[in-house]
Scaffold this active site. Sequence first.
Site, PDB file in Angstrom:
ATOM      1  CG  HIS A  64     -78.465  93.257 -19.987  1.00  0.00           C
ATOM      2  ND1 HIS A  64     -78.469  93.132 -21.510  1.00  0.00           N
ATOM      3  CD2 HIS A  64     -79.741  92.953 -19.751  1.00  0.00           C
ATOM      4  CE1 HIS A  64     -79.651  92.988 -22.110  1.00  0.00           C
ATOM      5  NE2 HIS A  64     -80.417  93.058 -21.032  1.00  0.00           N
ATOM      6  CG  HIS A  91     -83.640  91.759 -17.084  1.00  0.00           C
ATOM      7  ND1 HIS A  91     -84.642  92.852 -17.249  1.00  0.00           N
ATOM      8  CD2 HIS A  91     -82.921  91.390 -18.217  1.00  0.00           C
ATOM      9  CE1 HIS A  91     -84.116  93.313 -18.427  1.00  0.00           C
ATOM     10  NE2 HIS A  91     -83.380  92.610 -18.925  1.00  0.00           N
ATOM     11  CD  GLU A  99     -83.781  91.331 -27.012  1.00  0.00           C
ATOM     12  OE1 GLU A  99     -84.425  92.121 -26.603  1.00  0.00           O
ATOM     13  OE2 GLU A  99     -83.694  90.313 -26.217  1.00  0.00           O
TER      14      GLU A  99
HETATM   15  N1  ADE Z   1     -86.686  91.988 -20.116  1.00  0.00           N
HETATM   16  C1  ADE Z   1     -85.960  90.698 -19.607  1.00  0.00           C
HETATM   17  N2  ADE Z   1     -85.235  90.117 -20.480  1.00  0.00           N
HETATM   18  C2  ADE Z   1     -85.521  90.906 -21.581  1.00  0.00           C
HETATM   19  C3  ADE Z   1     -84.833  90.958 -22.783  1.00  0.00           C
HETATM   20  N3  ADE Z   1     -84.052  89.968 -23.279  1.00  0.00           N
HETATM   21  N4  ADE Z   1     -85.251  92.099 -23.946  1.00  0.00           N
HETATM   22  C4  ADE Z   1     -85.963  92.907 -23.331  1.00  0.00           C
HETATM   23  N5  ADE Z   1     -86.502  92.995 -22.215  1.00  0.00           N
HETATM   24  C5  ADE Z   1     -86.385  92.195 -21.222  1.00  0.00           C
HETATM   25 ZN    ZN Z   2     -82.240  92.441 -20.691  1.00  0.00          ZN
END
Ligand code: ADE
Ligand code: ZN
Length: 327
Positions: free
Chosen positions: A14, A16, A191
């Site tokens: 995870h 980005h 989240e």
């Molecule tokens: N894009 C980058 N970080 C993110 C996150 N924590 N939640 C959702 N989309 C994201």
């Molecule tokens: Zn993320």
Amino acid sequence: MTRDLALLPKGHLHLHFEASMRPATLRDIASEADEPVPSWSDFADFSDFEAAYGDVLRLIRRPDQLERIMTELADDAKADGVVYVEATLAPVLHQHLFGGDAEAVLDFLLAAAKREEERTGVVIRAMLASARSGPVELAVEDARLAARYAGRGVVSYGLHSDERGFPAAPFVEAFDVARTAGLLITPHAGELVGPASVREAVEVLHADRILHGVRVIEDPDLTAEVARLGVCLDVCPSSNVVLHVVPDLDHHPLPALLAAGVTCSINADDPIQFGPNVLEEYELCRDRLGLTDEQLAGCARASITASGAPEDVKTRALAGIDAWLAS
Ligand code: ADE
Ligand code: ZN
């Protein structure tokens, strides 16, 4: 004697891509763009964070800057003991640098990943992700692009961005395209929205992994179901603190999730914005959340078994994790 967490083989599932950027790189690309270095000390909420992510993206003006990010991602992974990275890519974010061609972006990034893998030995694969706040049609296009690259560097397909007001169910066609191509189903969920979002990811999208997913803990029955199904949560403790998903690190639900038998990996999400790299996240899980070495090794094991890594990479990493625990 404490075991060195840098020596624990891990997958990073995870992360980005753009947000893996080093602070020095952010300073350099800001200077190259003749713009101030974006700075933030706090995020009021997810929208504030997303706007800041946009500020970082706008500084990326040339393809060679993307190559630099990939090079440093590989070097940083190696230093952290990461043997496999499943980097989240959203080609649409950079297609303006490639004549509007998302496929050209993906070709470019996958070629860079391959070069870095050969140079460092860190195996790098891609998760393609669409914005759930964007049009469904675009997501279907992204999923088709991901499907064409199955077996050629792309291993999973997900959804990112704001969950609030953007349910995942309308994206079911995109996930069907991805699943049919043999890609892992890896949406963000649980989240910013609670258990309902996790339920949707599990029951409607049939997720293999859920990025975050931590708010499942608010529903004990669903938590038990996620544990029973073996759906892996790609947990990012510091991200959850900075984005106010949890009040502070000491109240993070990772220990409770593990106690409930949920499969979890440990990740950094967006290190340029949240601070810690993945090794530091493992160290926080040990020092602040009290995870034992057995639990940390279990999370590392999950980060390998639930990943899209090639089988030989998995076999080697799992043996390395056993050796670490036996040391
Ligand atoms: N894009 C980058 N970080 C993110 C996150 N924590 N939640 C959702 N989309 C994201
Ligand atoms: Zn993320």
